[in-house]
Design an enzyme around this catalytic site. Structure first.
Site, PDB file in Angstrom:
ATOM      1  N   GLU A  72       0.660  -1.207   0.229  1.00  0.00           N
ATOM      2  CA  GLU A  72       0.512   0.128   0.051  1.00  0.00           C
ATOM      3  C   GLU A  72       0.490   1.291  -0.571  1.00  0.00           C
ATOM      4  O   GLU A  72       0.612   2.461  -0.240  1.00  0.00           O
ATOM      5  CB  GLU A  72      -1.224  -0.066   1.094  1.00  0.00           C
ATOM      6  CG  GLU A  72      -1.872  -0.866   1.218  1.00  0.00           C
ATOM      7  CD  GLU A  72      -1.706  -2.490   1.766  1.00  0.00           C
ATOM      8  OE1 GLU A  72      -0.776  -2.713   1.777  1.00  0.00           O
ATOM      9  OE2 GLU A  72      -2.384  -3.333   1.818  1.00  0.00           O
ATOM     10  N   PHE A 134     -10.883  -7.193  13.776  1.00  0.00           N
ATOM     11  CA  PHE A 134     -10.427  -8.199  13.427  1.00  0.00           C
ATOM     12  C   PHE A 134      -9.632  -6.368  12.031  1.00  0.00           C
ATOM     13  O   PHE A 134     -10.520  -6.511  11.271  1.00  0.00           O
ATOM     14  CB  PHE A 134     -10.183  -9.574  12.449  1.00  0.00           C
ATOM     15  CG  PHE A 134     -10.073  -9.320  11.176  1.00  0.00           C
ATOM     16  CD1 PHE A 134      -8.171 -10.028  12.068  1.00  0.00           C
ATOM     17  CD2 PHE A 134      -9.746  -9.579  10.120  1.00  0.00           C
ATOM     18  CE1 PHE A 134      -7.168 -10.356  11.058  1.00  0.00           C
ATOM     19  CE2 PHE A 134      -8.711  -9.811   9.485  1.00  0.00           C
ATOM     20  CZ  PHE A 134      -7.108 -10.245   9.896  1.00  0.00           C
ATOM     21  N   GLN A 135      -8.560  -6.785  12.341  1.00  0.00           N
ATOM     22  CA  GLN A 135      -8.243  -5.316  11.128  1.00  0.00           C
ATOM     23  C   GLN A 135      -8.566  -4.058  10.925  1.00  0.00           C
ATOM     24  O   GLN A 135      -8.886  -3.578  10.571  1.00  0.00           O
ATOM     25  CB  GLN A 135      -8.390  -5.752  10.040  1.00  0.00           C
ATOM     26  CG  GLN A 135      -7.379  -7.386   9.316  1.00  0.00           C
ATOM     27  CD  GLN A 135      -7.260  -7.413   7.695  1.00  0.00           C
ATOM     28  OE1 GLN A 135      -8.054  -6.902   6.740  1.00  0.00           O
ATOM     29  NE2 GLN A 135      -5.858  -8.109   7.526  1.00  0.00           N
ATOM     30  N   LYS A 184     -17.170  -0.291   6.681  1.00  0.00           N
ATOM     31  CA  LYS A 184     -18.098  -1.567   5.343  1.00  0.00           C
ATOM     32  C   LYS A 184     -19.803  -1.424   5.471  1.00  0.00           C
ATOM     33  O   LYS A 184     -20.254  -1.764   4.351  1.00  0.00           O
ATOM     34  CB  LYS A 184     -17.576  -2.998   5.885  1.00  0.00           C
ATOM     35  CG  LYS A 184     -17.749  -4.292   4.849  1.00  0.00           C
ATOM     36  CD  LYS A 184     -17.458  -5.240   5.046  1.00  0.00           C
ATOM     37  CE  LYS A 184     -16.996  -6.403   4.147  1.00  0.00           C
ATOM     38  NZ  LYS A 184     -16.173  -7.572   4.904  1.00  0.00           N
ATOM     39  N   MET A 496      24.462   8.815   0.419  1.00  0.00           N
ATOM     40  CA  MET A 496      24.281   9.587   1.130  1.00  0.00           C
ATOM     41  C   MET A 496      24.660   9.654   2.709  1.00  0.00           C
ATOM     42  O   MET A 496      25.293  10.796   3.159  1.00  0.00           O
ATOM     43  CB  MET A 496      22.869  10.355   1.363  1.00  0.00           C
ATOM     44  CG  MET A 496      23.150  11.956   1.704  1.00  0.00           C
ATOM     45  SD  MET A 496      23.953  13.031   0.630  1.00  0.00           S
ATOM     46  CE  MET A 496      23.778  13.713  -0.315  1.00  0.00           C
TER      47      MET A 496
END
Lengths: 594, 193
Positions: A72, A134-135, A184, A496
């Site tokens: 993501e 969940f999640q 949802k 760097m």
């Protein structure tokens, strides 16, 4: 929808225009897509999951191309690159929980660089919100300080207004990312979709905007009397679309222009008044010009610490005019004498007809004299000493592409060499993470840029470190059949960081030597062609091969391992106290301070 | 120095978190914060007292205005304003000390709002210094303060400067007081008549 976009995507259906002309019952999931289509969105970068599945289920009914990412973070960077390349709002989508948290680095990257972006995340059902389902994660809480605004939408009827408001906020004033978190059940339930009624509140300009006649008069007076003025060009010029106005300002007053990293493409590199990049790795005459200036006209930039060096010694003799849309930037780092707070283009349009005549010849001549042997050496003329330098690689890519490509860089040494040795003449042709300095940005942001501008040649220039942070997106390139040229500047170090260890930590190279896979084999595993380049003589032909190749092509440039970026300002030092390129050979691997 | 800001904000879930998160992000410590209703439905009034260098006020205001849902911001500390705080104190007191405390309450125009065999509760409204004065006297008199609750400051400008809720909701004209901005920001008077 234009023809070109149609030809290059996998959209499944044509838009049903009836839903926009009359209120229609839609599910929340359908509402998401219908609103996006109504806002002009054609491409969405995302990754499905449980809490966003209803939205994915409804995608087939709408003319939107979905690009499946591999992580993501990639979706956020792609939406960001899409926005930077096109000026349109980029859209990223993810599921709840880890999907949402994986967006965070990409959102912060867009926030720090003021990039218009809308992120849509699924959320657990409103019935279980707050139960550690969940999640479930509080993504609006997590992203509160790194978004311009965010929404938690629990009801279907709130989806369209929230999304439309999100697009308005992302683009208005100083742009930035907006996150819309949708439960949802809101996606699953139905409500009347009324696109027109969901129109956002009209944009309320920041109440502290101020560019009144007094400030304009003071600005004109400062311009009239200045002997050594410099225009500081920032990314705000691109956001405001004020490229022509800045150019007119510079030309009519014969005032030279110094660019920030993100402002590099706001003013043509080939323009005689363009001095080049200022700041920590800016050329010495640019920084000296700023330090000696008696007037700075800052256009759409924010006096970042990488641009000013030590604040107490910054441009001590200069009056400062700050033209900026965000009132919170005025007097933040540098005290200014005149703040013109508002849209840059509008303010310059007010100034232009009133500009005083100036004779800038003496000052321009003085700056030219400062260049002297400090000028970027014509590195093409240097004899081949058997070493391959990143500067050569980038300079050759510039020559071969005639400066016409969109170059997307990662973060580190190669990013600074790109800024120094690739001369950008067209707006939005350099895409780079300036504020947050996000390694791993280049590859996904380039995918976004290519999707936004399929007709443009797109180059990734990345280091071996940053490339490995997001290289799974190679598979995204293949799946989406994109043509991107990838140049890895491979020096076997986190370059760097190594350079800082060399200069400030006694060459204690702790944690910086970097083992990499064979990038050409890695590309091959994805079905992407590639080549190794180890000698200077091979650079041009490899670049030609990549450009001719119909698909994505990766070149692994094995460059000098302990090369450093010069000039360089040590942290805490003044802008004019630069560590310069070594005189006897500007490209030798270890430099001595002058 | 202490800054006192009054911000009118939409009464929406999470907006207070945005305001306080902003102060945290700007590295500014909030001394007190009050939130409550206003004369307009759907609009909350917050009074924020914060510790910051004097020249940081304009940036704090500008940043507050950048939050969606913030309708109006005023740096009332720089103007003639009525600033009040309410405190409740529970003080240990028995029959022998009660009457002294009653007298003290009268001097400070505090009210006794609860009386128990071993304690009493005092309610006092006023400026912060008045409340601190009472506390000091109590401590010097060897009274035991069992509990103290202070609301933090609420502020309202004196005179004609009425709340701009309606204006902020309906009117998009810039309206800023030049005195609240540093000398570098020059604003015309007609912008905030």
């Amino acid at each position: 929808m234009d023809k070109q976009a149609k030809a290059t995507d996998n959209r499944r259906s044509t838009p049903d225009t009836a839903i926009y002309s009359q209120p229609t019952p839609l599910t929340g999931a359908e509402t998401v897509w219908a609103t996006l289509v109504g806002e002009g969105v054609r491409d969405v970068f995302g990754y499905p999951g449980g809490a966003i599945l209803p939205v994915y289920d409804a995608l087939r009914k709408f003319p939107i191309r979905h690009i499946l990412v591999r992580h993501e973070q990639g979706a956020a960077h792609m939406a960001d690159g899409y926005a930077r390349a096109s000026g349109r709002v980029g859209v990223a989508m993810a599921t709840s929980g880890p999907g949402a948290t994986n967006l965070v680095t990409g959102i912060a990257t867009a926030m720090l660089d003021s990039i218009p972006m809308v992120c849509i995340t699924g959320q657990v059902s409103s019935k279980v919100l707050g139960t550690d389902a969940f999640q479930e994660v509080d993504i609006t809480g997590i992203t509160l300080p790194i978004t311009k605004h965010n929404f938690l939408v629990r009801r279907t009827e709130d989806i369209a207004p929230a999304l439309r408001e999100a697009f308005r906020i992302a683009q208005s004033g100083r742009p930035g990312p907006v996150l819309v978190d949708i439960t949802k059940d809101a996606q699953q339930n139905s409500a009347i979709f009324d696109f027109a009624a969901a129109a956002p509140q009209p944009y309320r300009p920041h109440p502290m905007l101020s560019a009144d006649s007094t400030s304009i008069r003071e600005t004109l007076e400062l311009l009239r009397t200045a002997k050594r003025p410099v225009i500081l060009a920032g990314q705000g010029i691109l956001h405001s679309g004020a490229m022509e106005q800045v150019r007119a300002l510079a030309e009519r007053t014969q005032i030279p222009v110094a660019c920030t990293l993100l402002g590099l493409t706001a003013f043509p590199a080939s323009h005689p008044l363009n001095l080049g990049m200022m700041g920590m790795h800016g050329e010495s005459w640019v920084n000296h010009a700023i330090q000696q200036a008696d007037l700075l006209i800052a256009c759409g930039m924010r006096f970042d610490d990488r641009v000013t060096g030590s604040l107490s010694t910054y441009a001590p003799n200069a009056k400062k005019i700050h033209i900026e849309i965000d009132p919170a930037e005025i007097n933040k780092n540098v005290r200014v004498d005149v703040g013109l707070i508002g849209d840059l283009k509008e303010i310059l349009e007010t100034l232009l007809p009133r500009l005083p005549g100036r004779d800038g010849a003496a000052w321009l001549h003085a700056i030219s004299a400062m260049k002297g042997d400090a000028a970027v050496h014509d590195i093409q003329q240097l004899p081949d000493n058997g070493h391959l330098y990143a500067a050569h690689v980038i300079n050759d890519i510039w020559r071969e592409t005639k400066g016409d490509a969109i170059v997307v860089t990662d973060v580190g040494q190669h990013q600074m060499w790109e800024a120094q040795y690739y001369k950008h003449d067209s707006p939005r042709s350099l895409i780079t993470s300036g504020g947050l300095g996000t390694m791993g940005f280049a590859l996904p942001a380039a995918i976004g840029a290519k999707v936004a501008c399929p007709e443009k040649e797109v180059w990734v220039i990345a280091g071996d470190g940053g490339f490995q942070m997001t290289c799974p997106e190679l598979a995204t390139i293949v799946q989406e059949q994109l043509k991107i040229n990838i140049a890895i500047v491979n020096n076997g170090y986190l370059g760097m960081v190594r350079q800082w260890q060399e200069k400030f930590y006694d060459k204690n190279y702790e944690g910086t030597p970097l083992l990499s896979p064979d990038f050409v084999k890695l590309a091959d595993a994805h079905g992407i062609q590639g080549a190794h380049v180890r000698r200077r003589a091979e650079v041009v032909s490899a670049v030609e091969t990549a450009r001719r190749h119909p698909g994505t092509f990766l070149i692994d440039f094995h460059v000098e391992q302990e090369d450093s970026v010069y000039p360089m300002i040590a942290p805490g030092a003044a802008l004019h106290e630069m560590i310069r390129r070594p005189k006897h050979n500007p490209l030798v691997e270890t430099a001595t301070e002058e | 120095m202490l800054h006192t800001f009054v911000a009118l904000v939409e009464d929406k879930t999470g907006l207070l978190a945005r305001v306080t998160s902003l102060f945290r992000r700007l590295n500014v410590n909030i001394i007190s914060l009050t939130v409550g209703g206003t004369e307009t439905a759907g609009v909350s009034r917050t009074t924020i007292v914060a510790e910051a260098a004097e020249d940081r006020a304009p940036r704090i205001m500008a940043s507050l205005y950048k939050l969606e849902g913030v309708l109006d911001v005023d740096d009332v500390g720089r103007h003639s304003a009525v600033i009040r705080e309410l405190a409740m104190l529970k003080i240990a007191a028995d029959q022998s000390t009660r009457s002294d405390l009653f007298q003290l309450a009268e001097v400070f125009r505090a009210r006794i709002v609860d009386l128990a065999p071993e304690s009493l509760m005092m309610e006092i409204t006023g400026s912060a210094s008045k409340i601190e004065g009472l506390v000091q006297i109590l401590l010097q008199g060897n009274y035991r303060i069992l509990e103290m609750a202070r609301t933090g400051r609420m502020a309202m400008r004196r005179g004609h400067h009425a709340s701009q809720v309606l204006e902020a909701l309906g009117d998009t004209t810039p309206r800023i007081d030049p005195k609240t901005l540093s000398g570098a920001l020059k604003l015309e008077d007609e912008n905030h008549a």
